[in-house]
Motif scaffolding. Structure first.
Motif, PDB file in Angstrom:
ATOM      1  N   TYR A 189      12.438  49.560  25.232  1.00  0.00           N
ATOM      2  CA  TYR A 189      11.794  48.987  26.209  1.00  0.00           C
ATOM      3  C   TYR A 189      13.132  47.423  26.915  1.00  0.00           C
ATOM      4  O   TYR A 189      12.827  47.505  28.756  1.00  0.00           O
ATOM      5  CB  TYR A 189      10.687  48.026  26.186  1.00  0.00           C
TER       6      TYR A 189
ATOM      7  N   GLN B 298       8.796  42.639  36.792  1.00  0.00           N
ATOM      8  CA  GLN B 298       8.511  43.644  36.987  1.00  0.00           C
ATOM      9  C   GLN B 298       8.302  44.301  35.493  1.00  0.00           C
ATOM     10  O   GLN B 298       7.586  43.802  35.096  1.00  0.00           O
ATOM     11  CB  GLN B 298       8.150  43.900  37.911  1.00  0.00           C
ATOM     12  N   GLN B 299       9.687  44.505  35.047  1.00  0.00           N
ATOM     13  CA  GLN B 299       9.580  44.685  33.928  1.00  0.00           C
ATOM     14  C   GLN B 299       9.479  44.375  33.476  1.00  0.00           C
ATOM     15  O   GLN B 299       8.190  44.582  32.561  1.00  0.00           O
ATOM     16  CB  GLN B 299      10.892  45.764  33.647  1.00  0.00           C
TER      17      GLN B 299
ATOM     18  N   LEU C 153       7.009  41.597  32.571  1.00  0.00           N
ATOM     19  CA  LEU C 153       5.458  41.071  32.984  1.00  0.00           C
ATOM     20  C   LEU C 153       4.524  42.533  32.321  1.00  0.00           C
ATOM     21  O   LEU C 153       3.925  42.225  31.641  1.00  0.00           O
ATOM     22  CB  LEU C 153       5.096  41.149  34.183  1.00  0.00           C
ATOM     23  N   ASP C 154       5.370  44.195  32.738  1.00  0.00           N
ATOM     24  CA  ASP C 154       4.734  44.748  32.431  1.00  0.00           C
ATOM     25  C   ASP C 154       5.176  45.775  31.083  1.00  0.00           C
ATOM     26  O   ASP C 154       3.700  44.973  30.678  1.00  0.00           O
ATOM     27  CB  ASP C 154       4.726  46.343  33.195  1.00  0.00           C
ATOM     28  N   PHE C 155       5.842  45.254  30.315  1.00  0.00           N
ATOM     29  CA  PHE C 155       5.966  45.543  29.001  1.00  0.00           C
ATOM     30  C   PHE C 155       5.349  44.663  28.287  1.00  0.00           C
ATOM     31  O   PHE C 155       5.138  45.180  27.187  1.00  0.00           O
ATOM     32  CB  PHE C 155       8.112  45.428  29.037  1.00  0.00           C
ATOM     33  N   SER C 156       5.958  42.884  28.201  1.00  0.00           N
ATOM     34  CA  SER C 156       4.863  42.250  28.048  1.00  0.00           C
ATOM     35  C   SER C 156       3.763  42.299  27.459  1.00  0.00           C
ATOM     36  O   SER C 156       3.137  41.744  26.182  1.00  0.00           O
ATOM     37  CB  SER C 156       5.362  40.824  28.248  1.00  0.00           C
TER      38      SER C 156
ATOM     39  N   VAL D 211       1.498  44.605  29.281  1.00  0.00           N
ATOM     40  CA  VAL D 211       0.668  45.543  29.232  1.00  0.00           C
ATOM     41  C   VAL D 211       1.329  46.744  27.938  1.00  0.00           C
ATOM     42  O   VAL D 211       0.817  46.809  26.993  1.00  0.00           O
ATOM     43  CB  VAL D 211       0.875  46.926  30.435  1.00  0.00           C
ATOM     44  N   GLN D 212       2.536  47.312  27.549  1.00  0.00           N
ATOM     45  CA  GLN D 212       3.250  48.446  26.928  1.00  0.00           C
ATOM     46  C   GLN D 212       2.904  47.561  25.788  1.00  0.00           C
ATOM     47  O   GLN D 212       2.977  48.125  24.492  1.00  0.00           O
ATOM     48  CB  GLN D 212       4.961  48.908  28.202  1.00  0.00           C
TER      49      GLN D 212
ATOM     50  N   LYS E 193      -0.544  47.261  23.769  1.00  0.00           N
ATOM     51  CA  LYS E 193      -0.925  48.893  23.430  1.00  0.00           C
ATOM     52  C   LYS E 193      -0.302  49.467  22.235  1.00  0.00           C
ATOM     53  O   LYS E 193      -1.061  49.663  21.818  1.00  0.00           O
ATOM     54  CB  LYS E 193      -0.478  49.673  24.660  1.00  0.00           C
TER      55      LYS E 193
END
Length: 225
Positions: free
Chosen positions: A159, A186-187, A189-192, A194-195, A198
């Motif tokens: 990531y 955006q990247q 925030l998404d990885f930190s 959301v991804q 998970k």
């Protein structure tokens, strides 16, 4: 999923990706004046598309490209759609951005070279880590790849590679540092948020004996976070 259908999809998408690359190459050589900035952009774009073909033919030869497609009602249709968007339509869009806006927005050759190096670094991190994951699973299926190779420096280091590569490609195409910053934020925030959560949940549920050791490692950025 029928392997014959998956292989057919890979051949079709590869064909259209190659056609897109021919169009892009034609624009590079036959339209506009040659410059270092244009050359770096098109080299980065070709690497992006060649990396995709490396992914589908070497790293995931018998699987769908996008894992999220597998959970859909029509997984093959979803994979066709996502592959077409990311590796045929979007690259042509990046090309349009570069040919239309780069000269208006760019910060100069030095910035372009620095961002290109950042792009190469991010791409290399992602490709090497993915290759290591495949080799670890192949030679020792019982070993947890998150404790080996680049993954031992950050369990989601692939990531991290994407965080460096994708915003850089947007800058190389548009010349806009604002677009670069927006995509990077955006990247991150998404990885930190959301991804990675998970991934943490998945590790706790599927590797309870190793979870503490794995989760003690950095999550995204080696030596930092």
């Amino acid at each position: 999923m029928n392997q014959k259908h998956i292989q057919t999809e890979k051949k079709v998408i590869t064909l259209f990706t190659l056609i897109a690359m021919l169009v892009e190459g034609g624009l590079l050589f036959f339209r506009g004046t040659s410059s270092l900035e244009r050359s770096l952009f098109f080299v980065a774009l070709f690497i992006y598309q060649l990396r995709f073909m490396y992914l589908i033919w070497f790293l995931k030869p018998t699987r769908l490209t996008f894992q999220a497609s597998s959970s859909q009602k029509k997984p093959l249709l979803m994979d066709y759609t996502l592959n077409s968007l990311f590796f045929v339509i979007f690259p042509l869009g990046y090309t349009y951005l570069h040919e239309t806006f780069y000269l208006k927005w760019n910060l100069g050759t030095t910035t372009q070279v620095i961002i290109f190096i950042l792009y190469l670094l991010g791409t290399a991190i992602t490709m090497v880590s993915e290759y290591q994951r495949k080799q670890i699973k192949k030679h020792d299926p019982q070993a947890n790849y998150r404790l080996h190779g680049l993954f031992k420096y950050a369990i989601c280091i692939n990531y991290f590679g994407e965080i460096l590569a994708l915003p850089s490609l947007f800058y190389l195409s548009s010349g806009s540092i604002i677009i670069f910053a927006v995509i990077m934020i955006q990247q991150v925030l998404d990885f930190s948020f959301v991804q990675i959560p998970k991934q943490v949940t998945y590790i706790k549920e599927n590797y309870p004996d190793e979870a503490e050791k794995i989760l003690a490692q950095k999550k995204l950025i080696p030596f930092i976070f």
